[in-house]
Design an enzyme around this catalytic site. Structure first.
Site, PDB file in Angstrom:
ATOM      1  N   ASP A  56       0.853  -1.197   0.000  1.00 15.85           N
ATOM      2  CA  ASP A  56       0.000   0.000   0.000  1.00 15.85           C
ATOM      3  C   ASP A  56       0.884   1.241   0.000  1.00 15.85           C
ATOM      4  O   ASP A  56       1.834   1.331   0.782  1.00 15.85           O
ATOM      5  CB  ASP A  56      -0.891  -0.017   1.257  1.00 15.85           C
ATOM      6  CG  ASP A  56      -1.665   1.282   1.447  1.00 15.85           C
ATOM      7  OD1 ASP A  56      -1.939   1.643   2.617  1.00 15.85           O
ATOM      8  OD2 ASP A  56      -1.964   1.947   0.428  1.00 15.85           O
ATOM      9  N   ASP A  60      -4.156   3.751   2.782  1.00 13.10           N
ATOM     10  CA  ASP A  60      -5.560   3.394   3.058  1.00 13.10           C
ATOM     11  C   ASP A  60      -5.675   1.950   3.556  1.00 13.10           C
ATOM     12  O   ASP A  60      -6.773   1.445   3.755  1.00 13.10           O
ATOM     13  CB  ASP A  60      -6.428   3.587   1.789  1.00 13.10           C
ATOM     14  CG  ASP A  60      -6.034   2.615   0.679  1.00 13.10           C
ATOM     15  OD1 ASP A  60      -6.713   2.577  -0.367  1.00 13.10           O
ATOM     16  OD2 ASP A  60      -5.016   1.894   0.853  1.00 13.10           O
ATOM     17  N   ASP A  64      -1.973  -1.444  -3.619  1.00 11.22           N
ATOM     18  CA  ASP A  64      -2.342  -0.700  -4.834  1.00 11.22           C
ATOM     19  C   ASP A  64      -1.269  -0.842  -5.915  1.00 11.22           C
ATOM     20  O   ASP A  64      -0.189  -1.377  -5.675  1.00 11.22           O
ATOM     21  CB  ASP A  64      -2.577   0.783  -4.498  1.00 11.22           C
ATOM     22  CG  ASP A  64      -1.434   1.354  -3.658  1.00 11.22           C
ATOM     23  OD1 ASP A  64      -1.717   2.000  -2.626  1.00 11.22           O
ATOM     24  OD2 ASP A  64      -0.260   1.108  -4.033  1.00 11.22           O
ATOM     25  N   ASP A 133      -6.926 -11.511 -14.522  1.00  8.39           N
ATOM     26  CA  ASP A 133      -7.968 -12.423 -14.041  1.00  8.39           C
ATOM     27  C   ASP A 133      -9.301 -12.046 -14.694  1.00  8.39           C
ATOM     28  O   ASP A 133      -9.781 -10.930 -14.517  1.00  8.39           O
ATOM     29  CB  ASP A 133      -8.072 -12.307 -12.511  1.00  8.39           C
ATOM     30  CG  ASP A 133      -8.452 -13.636 -11.847  1.00  8.39           C
ATOM     31  OD1 ASP A 133      -7.882 -13.967 -10.793  1.00  8.39           O
ATOM     32  OD2 ASP A 133      -9.321 -14.330 -12.416  1.00  8.39           O
ATOM     33  N   ASP A 234     -11.475 -17.398 -14.617  1.00 11.47           N
ATOM     34  CA  ASP A 234     -11.983 -17.753 -13.298  1.00 11.47           C
ATOM     35  C   ASP A 234     -13.188 -18.690 -13.370  1.00 11.47           C
ATOM     36  O   ASP A 234     -14.119 -18.450 -14.138  1.00 11.47           O
ATOM     37  CB  ASP A 234     -12.406 -16.487 -12.546  1.00 11.47           C
ATOM     38  CG  ASP A 234     -12.920 -16.808 -11.155  1.00 11.47           C
ATOM     39  OD1 ASP A 234     -14.137 -16.652 -10.917  1.00 11.47           O
ATOM     40  OD2 ASP A 234     -12.116 -17.268 -10.328  1.00 11.47           O
ATOM     41  N   GLU A 288      -9.093 -21.891 -14.712  1.00 13.29           N
ATOM     42  CA  GLU A 288      -9.140 -22.368 -13.322  1.00 13.29           C
ATOM     43  C   GLU A 288     -10.149 -23.508 -13.287  1.00 13.29           C
ATOM     44  O   GLU A 288     -11.313 -23.303 -13.609  1.00 13.29           O
ATOM     45  CB  GLU A 288      -9.593 -21.303 -12.342  1.00 13.29           C
ATOM     46  CG  GLU A 288      -9.636 -21.857 -10.913  1.00 13.29           C
ATOM     47  CD  GLU A 288     -10.696 -21.243 -10.035  1.00 13.29           C
ATOM     48  OE1 GLU A 288     -10.598 -21.431  -8.812  1.00 13.29           O
ATOM     49  OE2 GLU A 288     -11.606 -20.568 -10.563  1.00 13.29           O
ATOM     50  N   HIS A 355      -4.772 -17.964  -3.648  1.00 11.67           N
ATOM     51  CA  HIS A 355      -5.619 -17.106  -2.798  1.00 11.67           C
ATOM     52  C   HIS A 355      -6.867 -17.830  -2.316  1.00 11.67           C
ATOM     53  O   HIS A 355      -7.646 -17.288  -1.539  1.00 11.67           O
ATOM     54  CB  HIS A 355      -6.058 -15.882  -3.606  1.00 11.67           C
ATOM     55  CG  HIS A 355      -6.903 -16.262  -4.756  1.00 11.67           C
ATOM     56  ND1 HIS A 355      -6.416 -17.006  -5.819  1.00 11.67           N
ATOM     57  CD2 HIS A 355      -8.223 -16.088  -4.998  1.00 11.67           C
ATOM     58  CE1 HIS A 355      -7.403 -17.242  -6.669  1.00 11.67           C
ATOM     59  NE2 HIS A 355      -8.517 -16.699  -6.194  1.00 11.67           N
ATOM     60  N   ASP A 356      -7.062 -19.077  -2.785  1.00 10.15           N
ATOM     61  CA  ASP A 356      -8.233 -19.868  -2.376  1.00 10.15           C
ATOM     62  C   ASP A 356      -7.865 -20.962  -1.385  1.00 10.15           C
ATOM     63  O   ASP A 356      -8.700 -21.812  -1.058  1.00 10.15           O
ATOM     64  CB  ASP A 356      -8.887 -20.519  -3.604  1.00 10.15           C
ATOM     65  CG  ASP A 356      -9.716 -19.526  -4.400  1.00 10.15           C
ATOM     66  OD1 ASP A 356      -9.866 -19.735  -5.614  1.00 10.15           O
ATOM     67  OD2 ASP A 356     -10.194 -18.540  -3.806  1.00 10.15           O
TER      68      ASP A 356
HETATM   69  O1  TEU Z   1     -12.762 -20.019  -7.380  1.00 13.27           O
HETATM   70  C1  TEU Z   1     -13.571 -20.953  -7.988  1.00 13.27           C
HETATM   71  C2  TEU Z   1     -13.615 -22.283  -7.344  1.00 13.27           C
HETATM   72  O2  TEU Z   1     -14.285 -23.120  -7.803  1.00 13.27           O
HETATM   73  C3  TEU Z   1     -12.860 -22.646  -6.157  1.00 13.27           C
HETATM   74  O3  TEU Z   1     -11.721 -22.087  -6.120  1.00 13.27           O
HETATM   75  C4  TEU Z   1     -13.573 -22.434  -4.914  1.00 13.27           C
HETATM   76  O4  TEU Z   1     -14.452 -21.478  -4.988  1.00 13.27           O
HETATM   77  C5  TEU Z   1     -12.620 -22.077  -3.807  1.00 13.27           C
HETATM   78  O5  TEU Z   1     -11.743 -23.087  -3.600  1.00 13.27           O
HETATM   79  C6  TEU Z   1     -13.325 -21.597  -2.618  1.00 13.27           C
HETATM   80  O6  TEU Z   1     -12.463 -21.619  -1.516  1.00 13.27           O
HETATM   81  C7  TEU Z   1     -12.727 -18.811  -8.101  1.00 13.27           C
HETATM   82  C8  TEU Z   1     -11.768 -17.843  -7.440  1.00 13.27           C
HETATM   83  O7  TEU Z   1     -10.494 -18.408  -7.437  1.00 13.27           O
HETATM   84  C9  TEU Z   1     -12.268 -17.579  -6.044  1.00 13.27           C
HETATM   85  O8  TEU Z   1     -11.376 -16.738  -5.347  1.00 13.27           O
HETATM   86  C10 TEU Z   1     -13.611 -16.906  -6.159  1.00 13.27           C
HETATM   87  O9  TEU Z   1     -14.130 -16.715  -4.874  1.00 13.27           O
HETATM   88  C11 TEU Z   1     -14.559 -17.775  -6.974  1.00 13.27           C
HETATM   89  O10 TEU Z   1     -13.993 -18.238  -8.197  1.00 13.27           O
HETATM   90  C12 TEU Z   1     -15.748 -16.944  -7.418  1.00 13.27           C
HETATM   91  O11 TEU Z   1     -15.310 -16.032  -8.389  1.00 13.27           O
END
Ligand code: TEU
Length: 584
Positions: A56, A60, A64, A133, A234, A288, A355-356
């Protein structure tokens, strides 16, 4: 004055333009052929930036673009060649940007289009490709398309979404990945229901509508014309739906991808996208999700399909979703099966975090102070020595760890909240549920990047949108920069080794002693180059007897000082990772 063009001149011109079209066609086919065989996205090393947590610069508390610009030299120093950045578009941020209300506008918290262009150009000047993305399985419910569609059945955007008129009665059950109430939501204005695979604020787009598809291709062209090199699609496996909305059997959601993903039409749309965008703009695209079978994945990425270049599936990350974690035998089997399946055709991503998912070292390594460094180095050695494009998530080049969040009040993620509501509704043991969530929640991997040991780890001068992991005093870039044995410098060394040795990219993969309970050993062979990769996945010394010992040559990388060899037996220290060249 009309000039008579001599007849033979017309012939020559015709021949020429014939020639030139033939030429441009052959160039186009050459480009395509070379592009398809071009390999920057195969030979590359991808680094994923979660923009709101990277750096950042305006206080904020949110990362960014100017923060990324400030760290361009850092990115270059890693040796990575591709950056995938999570969404930064106009959005109400219900799902942290995976709910887009304007696909051509930058969310002001990230900066301006000028900042974006400067960031993109800064990456390009450092040989780093940019992957955007693309979130088009759904939009935000605040997108003008949906605002119009929900207001009138005659809206020109009505068919950009999936609707079930209430007069037909209740719609057939559809599961939502984020909404415990299910995948349909009622809209009074038009007395109808709309479909959403994720949250109610993320209405699904109707990919069966060619007008909607063209809108998406135009959006991709808009960013390609700005110089974007690639697109991450995505949740795209879910994009095509059967608009007769048939009943699905009880319990079908347990096999979600089979019932909701990979419809045949998806391939028609991907071929169309290839023709409309990927081929003419010479851009890269990764999906994905790759369905639920090897065939599904091949159909997405095999070169002769003219669809996508690559994809990533969830079988790797799905192995350690609970504190019981995973078995090394299963880990070896899954990676060996997928490598074998894609050894001839198709190319996939190699990753263990994003990130998931919660942090790499917590799910596959050992986050304890004693073993955090060596186990992260071992995992990065693994990721960067396998066939496929390796993906590294920001912070995993430092060994950043999960952050302790024992109470639901600490969570803001719609996925975590949804799962908590589902657990409550099912009268699950909340304490047990929270233990699993604390370990597996993706919020663990969204904490601010740890740059140094100053306030807020140097991420922001303001109040960080998410608390910084208290271990930032120990784990940060500045602390590791000048330590040759740090996770950071090991990562840099491993990236350099991969980029300088095609055998680690394209080499034949051969697992050794797959039954070994503690060590994952394999060779990579290409032409006259052969390398042995040795990885101890335990916190104990472990031995492996190998006939190859006699033809071992140079140790190319090692996260310990030495490699203990006694006759044919190699003893690996806890989480020791070494790559040794083998005399051929
Ligand atoms: O994720 C889609 C997905 O099917 C999985 O990753 C699942 O939602 C995830 O493991 C939940 O923990 C994509 C993106 O990577 C995710 O960050 C978004 O929340 C989701 O699509 C909706 O756009």
């Amino acid at each position: 004055m009309k000039k008579n063009i001599p007849f033979f001149l017309i012939i020559i011109l015709l021949i020429n333009c014939k020639e030139s079209t033939k030429q441009s066609e052959s160039i186009a086919s050459e480009v395509v052929e070379s592009e398809r065989n071009s390999t920057w996205w195969k030979e590359g090393v991808l680094y994923q930036i979660y923009p709101q947590s990277f750096k950042d610069t305006d206080g904020d508390g949110f990362g960014d673009f100017r923060g990324v610009i400030e760290k361009l030299d850092y990115l270059e120093s890693l040796g990575i060649t591709m950056v995938w950045m999570n969404p930064f578009f106009e959005s109400p941020l219900v799902d942290n940007g995976y709910d887009i209300s304007d696909y051509r506008a930058i969310h002001p918290r990230y900066g301006t289009m000028e900042d974006f262009q400067e960031m993109l150009d800064g990456m390009k000047s450092r040989g780093i490709k940019f992957v955007l993305d693309v979130v088009v399985n759904h939009s935000s419910d605040e997108h003008e398309w949906f605002q119009s569609a929900r207001s009138s059945r005659d809206s020109e955007y009505r068919d950009y979404y999936h609707w079930w008129p209430a007069e037909k009665g209740k719609p057939p059950h559809r599961h939502s990945l984020f909404d415990p109430e299910g995948g349909w939501d009622y809209v009074e204005e038009t007395d109808s229901y709309y479909l959403h695979t994720f949250a109610e604020a993320q209405p699904d787009l109707n990919w069966e509508n060619p007008k909607l598809r063209q809108e998406v291709y135009d959006i991709m062209k808009f960013w390609a014309e700005k110089g974007v090199d690639g697109f991450r699609m995505d949740a795209f496996q879910f994009a095509s739906k059967d608009t007769t909305y048939p009943e699905f059997p009880e319990g079908h959601e347990k096999d979600f991808v089979k019932w909701y993903g990979m419809r045949p039409q998806l391939h028609e749309y991907l071929k169309e996208m290839y023709k409309e965008v990927i081929e003419p703009y010479n851009v890269f695209a990764v999906a994905e999700g790759a369905g639920s079978t090897f065939k599904d994945a091949h159909d997405l990425v095999d070169a002769d399909r003219n669809e996508l270049q690559t994809a990533y599936h969830f079988e790797y990350v799905d192995m350690s979703r609970t504190p019981e974690r995973y078995e090394l035998s299963e880990f070896k089997e899954v990676f060996t099966l997928w490598d074998k399946e894609f050894s001839e055709n198709g190319w996939l991503a190699i990753f263990l975090s994003n990130h998931d998912n919660s942090r790499l070292v917590d799910r596959f390594g050992n986050p304890s102070p004693e073993f955090r460094t060596v186990s992260t180095q071992m995992l990065n050695t693994f990721l960067l020595s396998m066939r496929g494009t390796p993906y590294t998530y920001y912070g995993d080049e430092l060994g950043m760890t999960n952050i302790d969040m024992p109470t639901i009040e600490e969570y803001v993620d719609i996925d975590a909240i949804g799962k908590y509501k589902t657990a409550l509704a099912a009268n699950e043991d909340v304490e047990e549920f929270m233990k699993v969530l604390n370990y597996s929640s993706r919020e663990n991997s969204r904490t601010p990047m740890q740059w140094n040991d100053t306030d807020n780890a140097g991420f922001t001068s303001g109040m960080p949108w998410k608390k910084v992991n208290p271990n930032y005093k120990e784990i940060n870039v500045a602390a590791q920069e000048n330590n040759p044995n740090s996770v950071l410098n090991h990562f840099r060394k491993m990236v350099k080794l991969r980029k300088e040795n095609e055998v680690l990219v394209y080499g034949d993969y051969q697992i050794i002693q797959q039954e070994h309970p503690e060590i994952y050993a394999y060779t990579r062979t290409l032409d006259n180059q052969k390398m042995l990769v040795l990885l101890n996945f335990t916190d104990q010394d472990s031995n492996i007897s190998l006939p190859e010992v006699n033809s071992l040559n140079n140790t190319l990388i090692n996260n310990y000082e030495a490699l203990t060899i006694n006759n044919n037996t190699i003893t690996l220290k806890p989480y020791q990772a070494a790559i040794v060249s083998i005399k051929k």
